[in-house]
Design a protein around this motif. Structure first.
Motif, mmCIF file in Angstrom:
data_model
loop_
_atom_site.group_PDB
_atom_site.id
_atom_site.type_symbol
_atom_site.label_atom_id
_atom_site.label_comp_id
_atom_site.label_asym_id
_atom_site.label_seq_id
_atom_site.Cartn_x
_atom_site.Cartn_y
_atom_site.Cartn_z
ATOM 1 N N PRO A 157 -3.530 5.861 6.769
ATOM 2 C CA PRO A 157 -4.610 5.344 5.917
ATOM 3 C C PRO A 157 -4.302 3.927 5.443
ATOM 4 C CG PRO A 157 -3.217 6.840 4.670
ATOM 5 C CD PRO A 157 -2.754 6.921 6.103
ATOM 6 N N GLY A 158 -5.325 3.252 5.021
ATOM 7 C CA GLY A 158 -5.212 1.870 4.546
ATOM 8 C C GLY A 158 -6.420 1.100 4.993
ATOM 9 N N HIS A 159 -6.474 0.772 6.288
ATOM 10 C CA HIS A 159 -7.664 0.136 6.854
ATOM 11 C C HIS A 159 -8.878 1.035 6.658
ATOM 12 C CE1 HIS A 159 -10.216 -1.987 9.728
ATOM 13 N NE2 HIS A 159 -10.422 -0.826 10.330
ATOM 14 N N SER A 160 -8.689 2.331 6.870
ATOM 15 C CA SER A 160 -9.677 3.351 6.538
ATOM 16 C C SER A 160 -8.926 4.593 6.110
ATOM 17 C CB SER A 160 -10.590 3.649 7.738
ATOM 18 O OG SER A 160 -9.869 4.313 8.756
ATOM 19 N N SER A 161 -9.587 5.420 5.327
ATOM 20 C CA SER A 161 -8.871 6.566 4.758
ATOM 21 C C SER A 161 -8.618 7.656 5.790
ATOM 22 C CB SER A 161 -9.669 7.146 3.586
ATOM 23 O OG SER A 161 -10.956 7.566 4.007
ATOM 24 N N ASP A 162 -9.379 7.667 6.901
ATOM 25 C CA ASP A 162 -9.264 8.752 7.875
ATOM 26 C C ASP A 162 -8.359 8.426 9.048
ATOM 27 O OD1 ASP A 162 -11.308 6.830 8.598
ATOM 28 O OD2 ASP A 162 -11.887 8.160 10.233
ATOM 29 N N GLU A 182 -0.294 -7.913 16.642
ATOM 30 C CA GLU A 182 0.680 -8.942 16.983
ATOM 31 C C GLU A 182 0.847 -9.920 15.816
ATOM 32 O OE1 GLU A 182 1.577 -11.980 20.722
ATOM 33 O OE2 GLU A 182 -0.482 -11.301 20.339
ATOM 34 N N GLY A 183 2.093 -10.307 15.577
ATOM 35 C CA GLY A 183 2.378 -11.236 14.493
ATOM 36 C C GLY A 183 2.440 -10.603 13.117
ATOM 37 N N GLY A 184 2.361 -9.265 13.053
ATOM 38 C CA GLY A 184 2.387 -8.586 11.763
ATOM 39 C C GLY A 184 1.073 -8.630 11.023
ATOM 40 N N ARG A 185 0.006 -8.968 11.715
ATOM 41 C CA ARG A 185 -1.303 -9.036 11.063
ATOM 42 C C ARG A 185 -1.856 -7.634 10.822
ATOM 43 N NH1 ARG A 185 -3.482 -14.101 10.797
ATOM 44 N NH2 ARG A 185 -2.287 -15.686 11.907
ATOM 45 N N LEU A 186 -2.697 -7.523 9.807
ATOM 46 C CA LEU A 186 -3.357 -6.280 9.449
ATOM 47 C C LEU A 186 -4.867 -6.464 9.592
ATOM 48 C CD1 LEU A 186 -1.358 -5.428 6.183
ATOM 49 C CD2 LEU A 186 -0.714 -4.995 8.572
ATOM 50 N N ALA A 187 -5.612 -5.384 9.411
ATOM 51 C CA ALA A 187 -7.075 -5.455 9.436
ATOM 52 C C ALA A 187 -7.577 -5.197 8.019
ATOM 53 C CB ALA A 187 -7.647 -4.443 10.418
ATOM 54 N N SER A 195 -7.651 0.677 1.332
ATOM 55 C CA SER A 195 -6.669 0.754 0.250
ATOM 56 C C SER A 195 -5.423 -0.032 0.640
ATOM 57 C CB SER A 195 -6.291 2.211 -0.043
ATOM 58 O OG SER A 195 -5.155 2.269 -0.896
ATOM 59 N N MET A 196 -5.112 -1.076 -0.105
ATOM 60 C CA MET A 196 -3.907 -1.845 0.185
ATOM 61 C C MET A 196 -2.653 -1.039 -0.137
ATOM 62 S SD MET A 196 -3.158 -4.733 1.577
ATOM 63 C CE MET A 196 -4.474 -5.916 1.266
ATOM 64 N N ASP A 197 -2.717 -0.207 -1.160
ATOM 65 C CA ASP A 197 -1.557 0.630 -1.484
ATOM 66 C C ASP A 197 -1.270 1.605 -0.351
ATOM 67 O OD1 ASP A 197 -1.156 -0.592 -3.930
ATOM 68 O OD2 ASP A 197 -2.316 0.898 -5.052
ATOM 69 N N ASP A 198 -2.314 2.229 0.188
ATOM 70 C CA ASP A 198 -2.120 3.129 1.325
ATOM 71 C C ASP A 198 -1.615 2.366 2.539
ATOM 72 O OD1 ASP A 198 -2.939 5.297 -0.152
ATOM 73 O OD2 ASP A 198 -4.952 5.391 0.719
ATOM 74 N N TYR A 199 -2.130 1.163 2.737
ATOM 75 C CA TYR A 199 -1.710 0.342 3.877
ATOM 76 C C TYR A 199 -0.208 0.064 3.800
ATOM 77 C CZ TYR A 199 -3.817 -2.388 7.708
ATOM 78 O OH TYR A 199 -4.244 -2.847 8.924
ATOM 79 N N ARG A 200 0.268 -0.244 2.605
ATOM 80 C CA ARG A 200 1.693 -0.510 2.416
ATOM 81 C C ARG A 200 2.522 0.718 2.814
ATOM 82 N NH1 ARG A 200 1.311 -1.451 -2.413
ATOM 83 N NH2 ARG A 200 1.196 -3.730 -2.366
ATOM 84 N N GLU A 201 2.100 1.895 2.384
ATOM 85 C CA GLU A 201 2.822 3.119 2.728
ATOM 86 C C GLU A 201 2.764 3.403 4.225
ATOM 87 O OE1 GLU A 201 4.763 4.894 0.675
ATOM 88 O OE2 GLU A 201 4.335 3.261 -0.726
#
Length: 247
Positions: A157-162, A182-187, A195-201
């Motif tokens: 989860p992070g970009h989307s909860s599912d 690539e390059g450590g980029r996120l969506a 959720s940025m907190d979920d993305y971190r986890e």
């Protein structure tokens, strides 16, 4: 287009390989020793172009037995109904996380954020989701056999909860969906279930995997050094730096 001896890419649009519709995510085909599975379905716009790519790799449509969805966004799951009609000799099995399955089966354009994306001009005005049955529910920490290969389901989860990713230990390959690029980029997107907190986890969890090959939902796949983007994204989080984003 073959990327390794076991993985090819047969779909990808404006943010990917440019093989199929502009609106498609990267669609990967996994060869389990003669048993084939697709990772994600693309948007369902011009699905015949995906079949052309399969044929170019010498894969007959009836040999694709399984479609694995990572999450419900239209560029990844909108093509499920079209592929169900065209692949597997009418017996294509579709697997997805429970929340994704609910969206796909009901063609829920609010839950998938398609209605908002279409209003913002991301998709054509005429584009609509088609409902599609899902045959199997996948759950984090579960596994799926694809011929002689194994895919572990990783909650992401992070970009989307599912969202989930699929990790193949035999190939040290991560099918990362929209988790990392690539390059450590996120969506990073502005949707209710981001959720940025979920993305971190999620990034921390992915960093614990032995990833040699990274197959992201957009952009270029990495057939070596696949763990490097994950490490780079984790380092930015640990330094409390804003993430780099592909969007």
């Amino acid at each position: 287009m073959r990327l390794t001896d076991r993985v090819g890419v047969v779909g990808g649009g404006g943010l990917g390989y440019g093989l199929t519709s502009l609106y498609d995510c990267n669609v990967y085909v996994l060869d389990g020793g003669g048993t084939f599975a697709l990772i994600d379905a693309g948007s369902g716009i011009e699905p015949e172009r995906l079949l052309v790519q399969l044929a170019a790799d010498g894969i007959a449509p009836e040999r694709v037995a399984l479609l694995l969805l990572t999450h419900g966004h239209a560029d990844h799951a909108g093509g499920a109904a079209a592929l169900r009609e065209r692949l597997g000799g009418g017996r294509l099995e579709i697997a997805a996380p429970a929340a994704t399955a609910a969206m796909v089966e009901s063609a829920d354009e609010e839950a998938t954020s398609l209605a908002a994306a279409r209003a913002a001009g991301t998709y054509p005005d005429w584009y609509r989701l088609r409902p599609c049955p899902v045959d199997r529910i996948v759950r984090p920490r579960g596994t799926i056999a694809v011929g002689d290969l194994t895919l572990a389901v990783v909650g992401a989860p992070g970009h989307s909860s599912d969202m989930v990713c699929y990790y193949c230990p035999e190939l040290k390959a991560l099918f990362a969906a929209d988790a990392v690029f690539e390059g450590g980029r996120l969506a990073v997107i502005d949707t209710p279930d981001f959720s940025m907190d979920d993305y971190r986890e999620t990034i921390e969890a992915l960093a614990r995997l032995d990833v040699g090959r990274l197959f992201p939902g957009h952009g270029r796949a990495l057939t070596t050094g696949g763990g490097e983007p994950i490490a780079a994204a984790r380092e930015r989080f640990r330094q409390s730096l804003p993430p780099l984003s592909i969007v």
